[in-house]
Design a protein around this motif. Sequence first.
Motif, short mmCIF file in Angstrom:
data_model
loop_
_atom_site.label_atom_id
_atom_site.label_comp_id
_atom_site.label_asym_id
_atom_site.label_seq_id
_atom_site.Cartn_x
_atom_site.Cartn_y
_atom_site.Cartn_z
N THR A 1 -6.08 -12.20 -7.95
CA THR A 1 -6.47 -11.72 -6.63
C THR A 1 -6.73 -10.22 -6.72
O THR A 1 -6.35 -9.56 -7.69
CB THR A 1 -5.36 -11.97 -5.60
N LEU A 2 -7.35 -9.70 -5.67
CA LEU A 2 -7.58 -8.26 -5.63
C LEU A 2 -6.25 -7.52 -5.62
O LEU A 2 -6.14 -6.43 -6.15
CB LEU A 2 -8.42 -7.90 -4.40
N LEU A 3 -5.25 -8.16 -5.01
CA LEU A 3 -3.93 -7.52 -4.98
C LEU A 3 -3.34 -7.41 -6.38
O LEU A 3 -2.79 -6.36 -6.75
CB LEU A 3 -2.98 -8.32 -4.07
N ASP A 4 -3.50 -8.48 -7.16
CA ASP A 4 -3.03 -8.42 -8.56
C ASP A 4 -3.70 -7.25 -9.26
O ASP A 4 -3.04 -6.50 -9.99
CB ASP A 4 -3.41 -9.71 -9.32
N ALA A 5 -5.01 -7.12 -9.04
CA ALA A 5 -5.76 -6.05 -9.71
C ALA A 5 -5.27 -4.68 -9.24
O ALA A 5 -5.11 -3.77 -10.06
CB ALA A 5 -7.25 -6.22 -9.42
N CYS A 6 -5.02 -4.56 -7.94
CA CYS A 6 -4.55 -3.27 -7.40
C CYS A 6 -3.20 -2.92 -8.02
O CYS A 6 -2.97 -1.79 -8.42
CB CYS A 6 -4.40 -3.35 -5.89
N ARG A 7 -2.32 -3.92 -8.09
CA ARG A 7 -0.99 -3.65 -8.62
C ARG A 7 -1.06 -3.31 -10.10
O ARG A 7 -0.35 -2.41 -10.57
CB ARG A 7 -0.07 -4.83 -8.36
N ALA A 8 -1.94 -4.01 -10.82
CA ALA A 8 -2.09 -3.72 -12.24
C ALA A 8 -2.61 -2.30 -12.45
O ALA A 8 -2.28 -1.63 -13.42
CB ALA A 8 -3.04 -4.73 -12.88
N ALA A 9 -3.44 -1.85 -11.48
CA ALA A 9 -3.99 -0.51 -11.60
C ALA A 9 -3.06 0.54 -10.98
O ALA A 9 -3.43 1.71 -10.87
CB ALA A 9 -5.36 -0.45 -10.91
N GLY A 10 -1.88 0.10 -10.57
CA GLY A 10 -0.89 1.04 -10.05
C GLY A 10 -1.17 1.49 -8.63
O GLY A 10 -0.67 2.52 -8.18
N ASN B 1 -2.27 -15.15 4.29
CA ASN B 1 -3.08 -14.00 4.71
C ASN B 1 -3.23 -13.87 6.22
O ASN B 1 -4.29 -13.72 6.76
CB ASN B 1 -4.41 -13.89 3.94
N ALA B 2 -2.08 -13.89 6.88
CA ALA B 2 -2.07 -13.80 8.34
C ALA B 2 -1.75 -12.40 8.84
O ALA B 2 -2.10 -12.06 9.96
CB ALA B 2 -1.05 -14.79 8.91
N CYS B 3 -1.06 -11.58 8.03
CA CYS B 3 -0.60 -10.30 8.56
C CYS B 3 -1.69 -9.24 8.55
O CYS B 3 -1.71 -8.36 9.38
CB CYS B 3 0.64 -9.81 7.83
N GLY C 1 -20.71 -4.74 0.76
CA GLY C 1 -21.67 -5.77 1.13
C GLY C 1 -21.12 -6.85 2.05
O GLY C 1 -21.89 -7.62 2.60
N ALA C 2 -19.80 -6.91 2.22
CA ALA C 2 -19.24 -7.93 3.08
C ALA C 2 -19.22 -7.43 4.53
O ALA C 2 -19.04 -6.24 4.77
CB ALA C 2 -17.83 -8.29 2.64
N ARG C 3 -19.40 -8.36 5.46
CA ARG C 3 -19.46 -8.00 6.88
C ARG C 3 -18.10 -7.53 7.38
O ARG C 3 -18.00 -6.59 8.14
CB ARG C 3 -19.92 -9.24 7.67
N THR C 4 -17.05 -8.19 6.90
CA THR C 4 -15.71 -7.82 7.35
C THR C 4 -14.88 -7.40 6.14
O THR C 4 -15.31 -7.53 5.00
CB THR C 4 -15.01 -9.02 8.02
N LEU C 5 -13.69 -6.90 6.41
CA LEU C 5 -12.79 -6.55 5.31
C LEU C 5 -12.21 -7.83 4.71
O LEU C 5 -12.29 -8.89 5.31
CB LEU C 5 -11.67 -5.66 5.83
N ALA C 6 -11.61 -7.71 3.53
CA ALA C 6 -11.06 -8.89 2.88
C ALA C 6 -9.57 -8.69 2.62
O ALA C 6 -9.13 -7.58 2.32
CB ALA C 6 -11.78 -9.11 1.54
N PRO C 7 -8.78 -9.77 2.79
CA PRO C 7 -7.36 -9.66 2.48
C PRO C 7 -7.15 -9.63 0.96
O PRO C 7 -7.52 -10.58 0.27
CB PRO C 7 -6.76 -10.92 3.09
#
Lengths: 285, 667
Positions: free
Chosen positions: A29-38, A54-56, A65-71
């Motif tokens: 997930t993008l979160l995994d990537a963020c955490r790996a990148a510190g 992904n409710a919070c 390029g995406a219309r909305t933000l992504a969790p």
Amino acid sequence: MSAVPLQPPRRLVEFTLDGEPVRVPEGSTLLDACRAAGKDVPTLCQGDTLTPKNACRVCMVEVEGARTLAPACSRRAEAGMEVRTDSERARHSRKLVLELLASSTDLSTTPRAAEWIEEYGAEPGRFGEDAATVAEEPKVDNDLYVRDYDKCILCYKCVDACGEQWQNTFAIAVAGRGFDARISTEHDAPLTDSACVYCGNCIEVCPTGALSFKTEFDMREAGTWDEERQTETTTVCAYCGVGCNLTLHVQDNDIVKVSSPHDNPVTHGNLCIKGRFGYQHVQQH
Amino acid sequence: MDLHFGDSKPTDEERAAVDALLGPPDSAWEGSDDRTDTDLRWAKGGHTARGRRDQLLPGLHALNDRVGWISEGGLDYLCRRLTVPPAEAYGVATFYSMFSLKPRPRTVVRVCTDIACAGPSADLCTSLESRLGPADTPVEGGAVWERSPCLGLCERAPAALVIRAGTDADAVAAAADAAGSAGSAGSAGSAGSAGSAGSAPPETAVERPAVAAESGAYAVVAPATPHALVEAARDPGAAAAEPAPVGAVPQAGGPGRDRLALLHRVGRVDPASLDDYRAFDGYAALRRAFTLGPAGVIREVTDSGLLGRGGAAFPTGRKWQATAAQPDHPHYLVCNADESEPGTFKDRVLMEGDPYALIEAMTIAGYATGAHRGYLYLRGEYPRARRRIEHALAAARTRGLLGPDVLGQGYAFDIEVRRGAGAYICGEETAIFNSVEGYRGEPRSKPPFPVEKGLFGKPTVVNNVETLVNVLPVLTMGAEAYAATGTGASTGPKLFCVSGSVSRPGLYELPFGATLGELLRLAGQPDPERLRAVLLGGAAGGFVRPDELDIPLTFEGTREAGTTLGSGVVLALDDSVPLPRVLLRIAEFFRDESCGQCVPCRVGTVRQEEALTRLLDRRNGEAADTAADVALLREVGAAMRDASICGLGQTAWNAVESAIDRLGAYA
């Protein structure tokens, strides 16, 4: 036998995170990537032992390029993505979500909430004195744990842990709709009349302290709860032969809470009523 | 799963209602009172027992229809029958506004107080308060009345729906309806009505013997007067029959009716007669589909340029192609008839006036995408559309137009109607799956998209009623001729639901490209001087000014003008309508209809409503406070748009924003 499950090697996906090229295993997930990148991305409904609902919406990031933000907790990394965790839009959404949460629920026992509120400059007070709150009284209907839904942010983690993701008991579900939605047993019956088996796995995953051991709840009421003075000792449960790891939280020589390490391959943080609550015999004073 | 049930027992009535749906229980495991020796030997459970979860919503309807509310015993019995945990079933039941988990009278009066009805219904509500007591307060032995979101009867404002629980609600209502339609269909020049059951005079069709209090009924009262409503609440079965659907189509009486491609049959054919439908080109499109083959149908639809009419304007051909190409099977078709956008009533008129057209179109869509089962998710507030559709489905099955071998072509297809229960969010394309499957109607996160993992986790096409009905002219005219109507980017005809301050409100069909001004003139917007604003696209749409009437009504034209066509709502507001009150009503709508899953929408819609309430109350107050509230609205709105899971939260601020930016509200 290896304690670390071996997996076939996964292909790497390359994408851009805040302008830096990063490579993560396919399926991350993008979160995994963020955490790996510190990078520190706030999360509440995401849990290491659960599939995020992904409710919070506090972990929102901007995907070019995406219309909305992504969790970040559930969007999987795709090759060529351009992701920004710190854009104006992403920061604005996080700030607002923190304000909306803090103005409607009691985040006083939510770890890191105060820190994030400061970091994002959130002002929950600006919705005014009359802003609606969930306004719930603590439900104390058994001797083992308390449900204080005034602190509930409706992250669905307890429902998922009680239901199909771990316990398969289905004692609780989300009832009602919109702002009136609450975690509830059938007909809002007391836990003692419900299907609850008191495994306490919902307490384990609760990110806000809405669910807590009765011991912790009482000590907080009395003002004696002090995590600084607590020690944690991990041992093996003595009740049956499964061999679950227990972590005993001890304050002033009293067990005040029991958890289990989330990376334990036997429990994944889950226990049963005996391991979780059956410690009184240790401390007959 | 170890199910735990309380001690509550169902009443005989509740048990009968559930058994009528599911059949008698097989064993004590399913809630039968008699435990047999075999029950002690074999536990009935596992996937087979849990595989009927999708019957939960129909089961809740069965209880609610029979008794008027869902008791602990009733819910427990239903859960036993379906092997569903009671806590989950309770969560599902409390999700829908038409269900009550508390005792209430058998008769419920729902009065629409949404945008189009807000003005006219104000006096009605005051009057009901004096006659029936305060809203939401049951009177012993009487009725309870409540305020409702849009009932989809905007052309006949103010609208109200009376629902009486009891046995055979549908049969009684159908009899009353058939009696009503016999007269109206006859006057519309139909020859086919003579043979239908409707030839019975109304007096005998609506029998009211001693059991009247126990038999259920519906009554649609629109336009509603306090007297008519109180009478209807006393005896819904005896209420005056609803006017024929053609009454909602002002063009039906005009010279251009033959040019209409979607509405030409409404009022001309007897909606109860399959022969009538076939005499008016019915099933020609399906025959053409069979000669083209599935790939050919998809090619035609793609070439026609048909865009989805539900609001998102996604190319239908691409959606079908993507589903048809999925290797995973079975494929499903879902027709979204959960029309709940305030101001929208087009799908209702189509289903009530020309039900076979939808059934034929669904059959074509199923054939093209490789689906053998279609679900028609119908709004719970549309009793007449449901009866028409159910009747048409039965007739189509009898004639081999649905079933194991459609038209003798070796293609199996059938359609099941699923009734919504009062939740706008269930019109969201993934929430509809959860609702059908028996879960709370909460949207799922995308990806994966429905074409990949939709209903029951299988590839699914979801189309709106209007989109599907457009497939008929695509196939009968041919893609080229169809694409020649409208504009280059928006092809074909479009339905517009015109209501509010116009003299001829109703459903209009125009080729894409007509301007807003032309449509309003057609609908009799009497006095351009008095026009204050036009709401395009419903509550999730946006306002435009009276000097913007030259906006072309196309997807690209409205987008260019910074607004949206949405679902085709055109609601004219004149200077008698206080704009701040309309905005507050829109905010209340979103607060009520938010599913509550994600924070930006769950709390954001509440904060938006609070700010609009302050702005309304303040009116001539401090300019600084007003500016602060407007700024707050913008901030909350931006977060809702950016961070909500689904379209509801993402669009909940659109109309308010457009009112501030375009109309200068609160300036």
